[in-house]
Motif scaffolding. Structure first.
Motif, mmCIF file in Angstrom:
data_model
loop_
_atom_site.group_PDB
_atom_site.id
_atom_site.type_symbol
_atom_site.label_atom_id
_atom_site.label_comp_id
_atom_site.label_asym_id
_atom_site.label_seq_id
_atom_site.Cartn_x
_atom_site.Cartn_y
_atom_site.Cartn_z
ATOM 1 N N ASP A 148 -1.007 4.675 6.276
ATOM 2 C CA ASP A 148 -1.571 3.503 6.936
ATOM 3 C C ASP A 148 -0.511 2.957 7.891
ATOM 4 O O ASP A 148 0.479 3.635 8.175
ATOM 5 N N GLU A 149 -0.725 1.735 8.393
ATOM 6 C CA GLU A 149 0.202 1.164 9.371
ATOM 7 C C GLU A 149 1.509 0.686 8.743
ATOM 8 O O GLU A 149 2.408 0.231 9.449
ATOM 9 N N ARG A 150 1.629 0.806 7.433
ATOM 10 C CA ARG A 150 2.809 0.280 6.755
ATOM 11 C C ARG A 150 3.547 1.302 5.895
ATOM 12 O O ARG A 150 4.569 0.975 5.309
ATOM 13 N N THR A 151 3.018 2.520 5.786
ATOM 14 C CA THR A 151 3.601 3.485 4.858
ATOM 15 C C THR A 151 3.671 4.882 5.455
ATOM 16 O O THR A 151 2.720 5.342 6.090
ATOM 17 N N VAL A 152 4.795 5.574 5.228
ATOM 18 C CA VAL A 152 4.924 6.988 5.550
ATOM 19 C C VAL A 152 5.309 7.713 4.270
ATOM 20 O O VAL A 152 6.065 7.189 3.448
ATOM 21 N N SER A 153 4.764 8.912 4.084
ATOM 22 C CA SER A 153 5.039 9.702 2.888
ATOM 23 C C SER A 153 5.610 11.052 3.290
ATOM 24 O O SER A 153 5.227 11.622 4.313
#
Length: 216
Positions: A115-120
């Motif tokens: 989403d606009e707040r998380t990178v995995s």
């Protein structure tokens, strides 16, 4: 940063009787749409320390901005490939309690923007990389922002003004309502977005763009 009030002189002159607060809201919305569709506002994200066994990391853009899209990612000096959420085939990416989570640990090869707040990162990092995650990210203003990056004002002020005027002039029952002129401004706004998108994709060089998708 350029305040949204900086654009008012280009907007209010064409919509007599428009409340300043309405014009500022239209300018903010135009800036958000412009950045979302053009991806022109690309900046360096602060380095992130990758922790052993941790998949998810918070994105921390400047105050008043959100990350629309992660453009490029490197772990140490190795470039990671992007993967879309619907390409993910392993439950461990979303479930750290999954039985095979730790057994999947290895050197990360791909990244997923959830989403606009998380990178995995995937596979699960098998060691810690201090300040090892480098990212280039495309930004947009938040709905509560009061200003936009100076580059948007300096290079695209007229485009943003057209986007705002397209919104204001389509409002029904106002002294400045004019669907025909609104349509003309919407066209100019779209043309400005296209120009910015081309600059974002090619920079200042001529190059061929290609996208390679990878399943994980």
């Amino acid at each position: 940063m350029a305040s949204y009030e900086s654009f008012l002189s280009r907007v209010l002159i064409e919509v007599p009787g428009c409340a300043e607060i309405s014009a500022i809201q239209a300018i903010r919305d135009a800036c958000i749409e412009f950045c979302e569709k053009s991806l022109v506002l690309v900046r360096d994200h602060d380095p992130v320390t990758v922790q052993q066994g941790v998949v998810d990391y918070d994105l921390e853009p400047p105050t008043g901005a959100l990350v629309i899209k992660i453009m490029q990612v490197w772990l140490d000096n190795a470039k990671l490939e992007p993967a879309a959420p619907d390409q993910v085939r392993h439950a461990a990416l979303y479930n750290r309690d999954y039985a095979s989570y730790q057994s999947a640990a290895s050197t990360p090869l791909v990244y997923v923007q959830k989403d606009e707040r998380t990178v995995s990162l995937w596979p699960v990092p098998d060691k810690t990389y201090t300040n090892g995650l480098t990212m280039r990210v495309a930004l947009k203003p938040t709905r509560s922002s009061s200003a936009v990056d100076d580059a948007i004002f300096e290079e695209y002020a007229e485009t943003i003004a057209s986007g705002a005027l397209a919104r204001l002039m389509i409002s029904p029952g106002k002294p400045y309502t004019n669907p025909q002129v609104s349509g003309a401004h919407r066209l100019l706004f779209g043309q400005g977005i296209n120009v910015a998108r081309q600059r974002s994709g090619h920079g200042h060089v001529r190059s061929n763009l290609s996208v390679r998708l990878r399943r994980i």
